[in-house]
Write a protein that holds these residues in place. Structure first.
Motif, PDB file in Angstrom:
ATOM      1  N   CYS A 163       0.812  -1.220   0.000  1.00 35.82           N
ATOM      2  CA  CYS A 163       0.000   0.000   0.000  1.00 35.82           C
ATOM      3  C   CYS A 163       0.843   1.267   0.000  1.00 35.82           C
ATOM      4  N   ASN A 181      -0.708   0.521  -4.653  1.00 34.34           N
ATOM      5  CA  ASN A 181      -1.949   0.643  -3.889  1.00 34.34           C
ATOM      6  C   ASN A 181      -3.159   0.709  -4.816  1.00 34.34           C
ATOM      7  N   ASN A 218      -6.309  -1.918  -4.792  1.00 32.77           N
ATOM      8  CA  ASN A 218      -7.716  -1.485  -4.736  1.00 32.77           C
ATOM      9  C   ASN A 218      -8.522  -2.084  -5.879  1.00 32.77           C
TER      10      ASN A 218
END
Length: 300
Positions: free
Chosen positions: A134, A140, A144
């Motif tokens: 992340c 990141n 997601n």
């Protein structure tokens, strides 16, 4: 969806059909203690794979490298790379797994997208995997998108295939535009190791019903017994004979499920040599006897 026992062919290639011919991708939630052996054994497939840990810690082994990922971290594994996964501490460690055929990124055969942005990446031995955390912005974003694709695939609302294709294409763009910043180049020795291991595994898959010696295995790849042991351990993270034992148990599980052969017949057919040794080995790995396992399957 969860696959509890990955089926592989004699070359250790996974034979599972991920998705369908007209939409060749699938999403799985792998809770490792639900797998027959408590881990996902060594295999490879043509599909590329994105995984993200959702519970506990998972160790991913790709070619000869090991990576321990915590909750919220993920990994990209390229097409045709040998890999496995196992829990680190908690046996019920879990991760989302997306397997997608590279065709999902090419739009059509021979396209500029395929020639410039897909094939060069797939064919390169330099880019076998990427660990994603992340803390790095682009990684990141990929993590997601793994969650987004999981939701889309689970809900299957109208147009979900289009949405998944768009998310996958963006993930791929993020990977190939950032690759030089994050991926270490593999040296030739690692590539040689990988090819040796594939050859050794193929030999084991062809001869597991027989008595197999280390000398025979080393001769197949034209190296000494010592180098054979070191090379195998570097890549697979277990000894040759531990691997043979796991493979024999997996093959015996197929026979317990699909035939009415006796335990003694199965022990003989899968190379254990004696029924008592088979039962003892099976119980250590699966936490029940072959008969108990067969009874549990019949009862389902």
């Amino acid at each position: 969806m969860q696959i509890k026992d990955i089926q592989i062919d004699e070359n250790h290639k996974e034979t599972t059909l991920h998705g369908s011919y007209d939409f060749p991708m699938a999403v799985y939630v792998n809770q490792l203690d639900k797998n027959v052996l408590g881990f996902i054994n060594w295999h490879w497939h043509e599909e590329i794979q994105f995984s993200m840990v959702t519970k506990g810690e998972v160790e991913f082994l790709v070619n000869q490298n090991a990576y321990t990922l915590k909750e919220g971290q993920g990994i990209f594994i390229n097409s045709a790379c040998l890999h496995m996964s196992k829990p680190v501490a908690n046996s019920d460690s879990t991760y989302i797994c997306i397997n997608a055929d590279p065709k999902m990124f090419t739009f059509f055969p021979g396209s500029a997208i395929e020639q410039k942005y897909v094939k060069p990446f797939l064919k390169s031995h330099t880019y076998s995997m990427i660990v994603m955390k992340c803390e790095m912005e682009w990684q990141n974003k990929v993590l997601n998108k793994i969650n987004t694709i999981y939701d889309l695939y689970s809900q299957k609302a109208y147009g979900y295939e289009l949405d998944i294709c768009l998310e996958l294409a963006d993930m791929w763009r993020l990977l190939i535009t950032n690759q030089n910043k994050t991926i270490r180049e593999e040296n030739i020795n690692k590539y040689i190791d990988q090819q040796r291991i594939k050859t050794i595994m193929s030999y084991i898959h062809e001869h597991y019903m027989e008595k197999i010696t280390l000398q025979e295995i080393a001769a197949v790849v034209h190296i000494s017994k010592g180098e054979c042991c070191r090379s195998f351990k570097r890549v697979v993270k277990c000894t040759v004979f531990e691997y043979i034992l796991n493979y024999r148990i997996n093959k015996s599980i197929e026979l317990l499920r699909l035939t009415d052969m006796t335990v003694s017949q199965i022990a003989d057919l899968t190379g254990f040599g004696s029924t008592s040794y088979y039962i003892e080995s099976f119980k250590k790995k699966v936490s029940c006897t072959p008969k108990e396992y067969r009874k549990s399957i019949i009862g389902k």
